[in-house]
Design a protein around this motif. Structure first.
Motif, PDB file in Angstrom:
ATOM      1  N   PHE A  73      59.259  -6.916   8.228  1.00 58.46           N
ATOM      2  CA  PHE A  73      58.624  -7.551   9.234  1.00 58.46           C
ATOM      3  C   PHE A  73      58.322  -6.935  10.244  1.00 58.46           C
ATOM      4  O   PHE A  73      57.057  -7.369  11.041  1.00 58.46           O
ATOM      5  CB  PHE A  73      59.564  -8.652   9.528  1.00 58.46           C
ATOM      6  N   LYS A  74      58.737  -5.839  10.732  1.00 64.55           N
ATOM      7  CA  LYS A  74      58.322  -4.839  11.673  1.00 64.55           C
ATOM      8  C   LYS A  74      56.924  -4.276  11.411  1.00 64.55           C
ATOM      9  O   LYS A  74      56.042  -4.250  12.194  1.00 64.55           O
ATOM     10  CB  LYS A  74      59.338  -3.699  12.040  1.00 64.55           C
ATOM     11  N   GLU A  75      56.906  -3.955  10.250  1.00 68.20           N
ATOM     12  CA  GLU A  75      55.477  -3.358   9.652  1.00 68.20           C
ATOM     13  C   GLU A  75      54.574  -4.618   9.481  1.00 68.20           C
ATOM     14  O   GLU A  75      53.277  -4.129   9.962  1.00 68.20           O
ATOM     15  CB  GLU A  75      55.697  -2.999   8.256  1.00 68.20           C
ATOM     16  N   LEU A  76      54.782  -5.739   9.151  1.00 63.47           N
ATOM     17  CA  LEU A  76      53.994  -6.588   9.128  1.00 63.47           C
ATOM     18  C   LEU A  76      53.413  -7.192  10.632  1.00 63.47           C
ATOM     19  O   LEU A  76      52.237  -7.483  10.847  1.00 63.47           O
ATOM     20  CB  LEU A  76      54.616  -8.142   8.476  1.00 63.47           C
ATOM     21  N   ILE A  77      54.477  -7.190  11.506  1.00 64.31           N
ATOM     22  CA  ILE A  77      53.993  -7.503  12.915  1.00 64.31           C
ATOM     23  C   ILE A  77      53.215  -6.287  13.452  1.00 64.31           C
ATOM     24  O   ILE A  77      52.184  -6.690  14.236  1.00 64.31           O
ATOM     25  CB  ILE A  77      55.208  -7.684  13.730  1.00 64.31           C
ATOM     26  N   ALA A  78      53.373  -5.039  13.123  1.00 65.41           N
ATOM     27  CA  ALA A  78      52.627  -3.880  13.671  1.00 65.41           C
ATOM     28  C   ALA A  78      51.269  -4.130  13.000  1.00 65.41           C
ATOM     29  O   ALA A  78      50.328  -3.902  13.810  1.00 65.41           O
ATOM     30  CB  ALA A  78      53.375  -2.651  13.254  1.00 65.41           C
ATOM     31  N   ALA A  79      51.160  -4.577  11.845  1.00 66.26           N
ATOM     32  CA  ALA A  79      49.677  -4.726  11.362  1.00 66.26           C
ATOM     33  C   ALA A  79      49.070  -6.175  11.788  1.00 66.26           C
ATOM     34  O   ALA A  79      47.674  -5.751  12.110  1.00 66.26           O
ATOM     35  CB  ALA A  79      50.037  -4.869   9.728  1.00 66.26           C
ATOM     36  N   ALA A  80      49.712  -6.941  12.106  1.00 63.58           N
ATOM     37  CA  ALA A  80      49.184  -8.170  12.983  1.00 63.58           C
ATOM     38  C   ALA A  80      48.686  -7.749  14.357  1.00 63.58           C
ATOM     39  O   ALA A  80      47.303  -8.124  14.796  1.00 63.58           O
ATOM     40  CB  ALA A  80      50.136  -9.271  12.828  1.00 63.58           C
ATOM     41  N   ILE A  81      49.413  -6.869  14.829  1.00 63.76           N
ATOM     42  CA  ILE A  81      48.890  -6.464  16.237  1.00 63.76           C
ATOM     43  C   ILE A  81      47.848  -5.593  16.311  1.00 63.76           C
ATOM     44  O   ILE A  81      46.704  -5.729  16.826  1.00 63.76           O
ATOM     45  CB  ILE A  81      50.225  -5.841  16.930  1.00 63.76           C
ATOM     46  N   ARG A  82      47.468  -4.573  14.974  1.00 67.56           N
ATOM     47  CA  ARG A  82      46.386  -3.811  15.249  1.00 67.56           C
ATOM     48  C   ARG A  82      45.252  -4.594  14.691  1.00 67.56           C
ATOM     49  O   ARG A  82      44.071  -4.429  15.278  1.00 67.56           O
ATOM     50  CB  ARG A  82      46.480  -2.995  13.916  1.00 67.56           C
ATOM     51  N   ILE A  83      45.255  -5.834  13.934  1.00 68.79           N
ATOM     52  CA  ILE A  83      44.337  -6.690  13.605  1.00 68.79           C
ATOM     53  C   ILE A  83      43.951  -7.439  15.117  1.00 68.79           C
ATOM     54  O   ILE A  83      42.752  -7.397  15.334  1.00 68.79           O
ATOM     55  CB  ILE A  83      44.551  -7.729  12.649  1.00 68.79           C
TER      56      ILE A  83
END
Length: 157
Positions: free
Chosen positions: A73-83
């Motif tokens: 979920f840290k990776e998913l959140i980081a990906a969402a923030i990049r988007i």
């Protein structure tokens, strides 16, 4: 039981995860647009903590590795923030016919996903009522696959 049969099941689940992550990231575009319109900060620690709390509870109930879930979920959140930070990369003119085709396809996918979640919640509740939770739940799911894959002799589930 064959290693290839187990890996085939893993590959099916991995493909499902790929599509679920794709859908989750598509929603990050909308989240970013709303935050931009409402002048909200992209990073919201309260939302992140809510996600982690939910995953911690899930791991306690199911025996899923809490550290692994947190990392995912840290990776998913980081990906969402990049988007959300780069919304310009997702500004395209979408034809009405294309949007209609996507809508028809995703409408059915959303129903399947809703049914899957409902079913798995029901499975979890049924097992909890029988005293099967935490690591015992995870081990029980593994035993199920062991039985099914041993009995199937390569027959796809």
């Amino acid at each position: 039981m064959e290693l290839d049969a187990i890996r085939k099941q893993l590959d099916r689940l991995d493909q499902s995860l790929d599509y679920i992550i794709l859908l989750r990231l598509s929603l990050a575009i909308l989240v970013g647009k709303v935050k931009e319109e409402q002048h909200l900060p992209i990073y919201q620690s309260a939302r992140e903590e809510k996600i982690y709390s939910s995953q911690k509870l899930f791991s306690e109930q199911t025996g899923a590795d809490p550290e692994a879930l947190t990392r995912v979920f840290k990776e998913l959140i980081a990906a969402a923030i990049r988007i959300e930070t780069n919304l310009g990369e997702y500004q395209f003119e979408i034809k009405e016919a294309d949007l209609s085709a996507v809508g028809q396809a995703l409408g059915m996918s959303n129903q399947v996903l809703d049914n899957f979640i409902s079913h798995m919640d029901s499975v979890k509740e049924t097992l909890h009522k029988s005293g099967i939770e935490g690591n015992k739940l995870l081990a029980s799911l593994s035993k199920y696959y062991e039985n099914v894959l041993s009995d199937s002799n390569g027959i796809e589930l």
